[in-house]
Motif scaffolding. Structure first.
Motif, PDB file in Angstrom:
ATOM      1  N   THR A   9       0.879  -1.160   0.000  1.00  0.00           N
ATOM      2  CA  THR A   9       0.000   0.000   0.000  1.00  0.00           C
ATOM      3  C   THR A   9       0.920   1.213   0.000  1.00  0.00           C
ATOM      4  N   ASP A  11       0.658   5.428   0.777  1.00  0.00           N
ATOM      5  CA  ASP A  11      -0.087   6.619   1.173  1.00  0.00           C
ATOM      6  C   ASP A  11       0.635   7.831   0.593  1.00  0.00           C
ATOM      7  N   ASN A  13      -0.012  10.941   0.825  1.00  0.00           N
ATOM      8  CA  ASN A  13       0.077  12.093   1.733  1.00  0.00           C
ATOM      9  C   ASN A  13       1.279  11.998   2.666  1.00  0.00           C
ATOM     10  N   LYS A  58      -5.109   3.185  -8.015  1.00  0.00           N
ATOM     11  CA  LYS A  58      -6.007   3.647  -6.952  1.00  0.00           C
ATOM     12  C   LYS A  58      -6.512   2.457  -6.130  1.00  0.00           C
ATOM     13  N   GLU A  60      -8.938   2.045  -3.341  1.00  0.00           N
ATOM     14  CA  GLU A  60     -10.295   1.708  -2.896  1.00  0.00           C
ATOM     15  C   GLU A  60     -11.113   0.929  -3.920  1.00  0.00           C
ATOM     16  N   GLN A 105      -4.925   0.620   4.982  1.00  0.00           N
ATOM     17  CA  GLN A 105      -5.724   1.484   4.118  1.00  0.00           C
ATOM     18  C   GLN A 105      -4.858   2.642   3.645  1.00  0.00           C
ATOM     19  N   SER A 106      -4.866   2.877   2.376  1.00  0.00           N
ATOM     20  CA  SER A 106      -4.139   3.999   1.784  1.00  0.00           C
ATOM     21  C   SER A 106      -4.835   4.364   0.487  1.00  0.00           C
ATOM     22  N   ASP A 107      -4.316   5.363  -0.185  1.00  0.00           N
ATOM     23  CA  ASP A 107      -4.980   5.774  -1.418  1.00  0.00           C
ATOM     24  C   ASP A 107      -4.494   4.998  -2.643  1.00  0.00           C
TER      25      ASP A 107
END
Length: 188
Positions: A9, A11, A13, A58, A60, A105-107
């Protein structure tokens, strides 16, 4: 060198990676599926090379699509015996648990394929073109999964896509259903 593809994963940010899955000697169907949305080639987080050696997509929509796909193929595969079915069920549950775990969870998903390209034997100047080809394959895998899930009469066995044909014939070798959460190249 372990000659694996590595899935993390990412992220964007915080610029943080988390381990998910690795697969030996080729890029499995699930790794491609998870980077198949808004796919882009990018620099490697593992190796310093002057060209893209990784793929991002991506997270999700890919995670949700994988969940639906795994539910669907569980009814499509024919298992040689109860032990094989038990192995599938165990890896299926472990995969979903890890993918939906709060700390994973990440983008984006980030797929490192440099070792696989070394196995193939491409010269360095050609590896960037190979990365683009795998990025295209990832987008096609997503399209095929969406088609299979949205077509009432579709079957896993009838797919004409090479990745799907291989995974249908030998899910343990080609599907990529193994998510240990700690990889050979581990990001702390």
């Amino acid at each position: 060198m372990a000659n694996r593809s590595y899935l993390y994963t990412y992220d964007s940010n915080s610029d943080a990676y988390r381990d998910l899955s690795e697969w030996k000697t080729h890029i499995p169907l699930i790794h491609l599926l998870l980077v198949g949305f808004e796919t882009q080639t990018c620099e490697s987080a593992l190796w310093k090379v002057p060209y893209p050696l990784a793929i991002r997509g991506k997270a999700e929509p890919a995670r949700e699509l994988l969940k639906r796909f795994l539910e669907w193929i569980a009814t499509q595969l024919s298992f040689e015996d109860d032990a094989c079915k038990t192995r599938f069920d165990k890896e299926y549950q472990r995969t979903l648990t890890l993918l939906f775990q709060a700390d994973r969870q990440s983008d984006l998903y980030h797929l490192e394929i440099g070792e696989i390209l070394d196995l193939i034997g491409d010269p360095p100047e050609k590896e960037a073109e190979s990365v683009k080809m795998y990025a295209r394959d990832a987008r096609e895998v997503v399209t095929e999964v969406q088609h299979l899930l949205n077509t009432e009469s579709a079957t896993f066995a009838a797919s004409q896509n090479w990745y799907f044909q291989q995974a249908y014939q030998d899910w343990e070798k080609y599907l990529g259903l193994w998510f240990p959460g700690i990889l050979f190249f581990h990001f702390k």
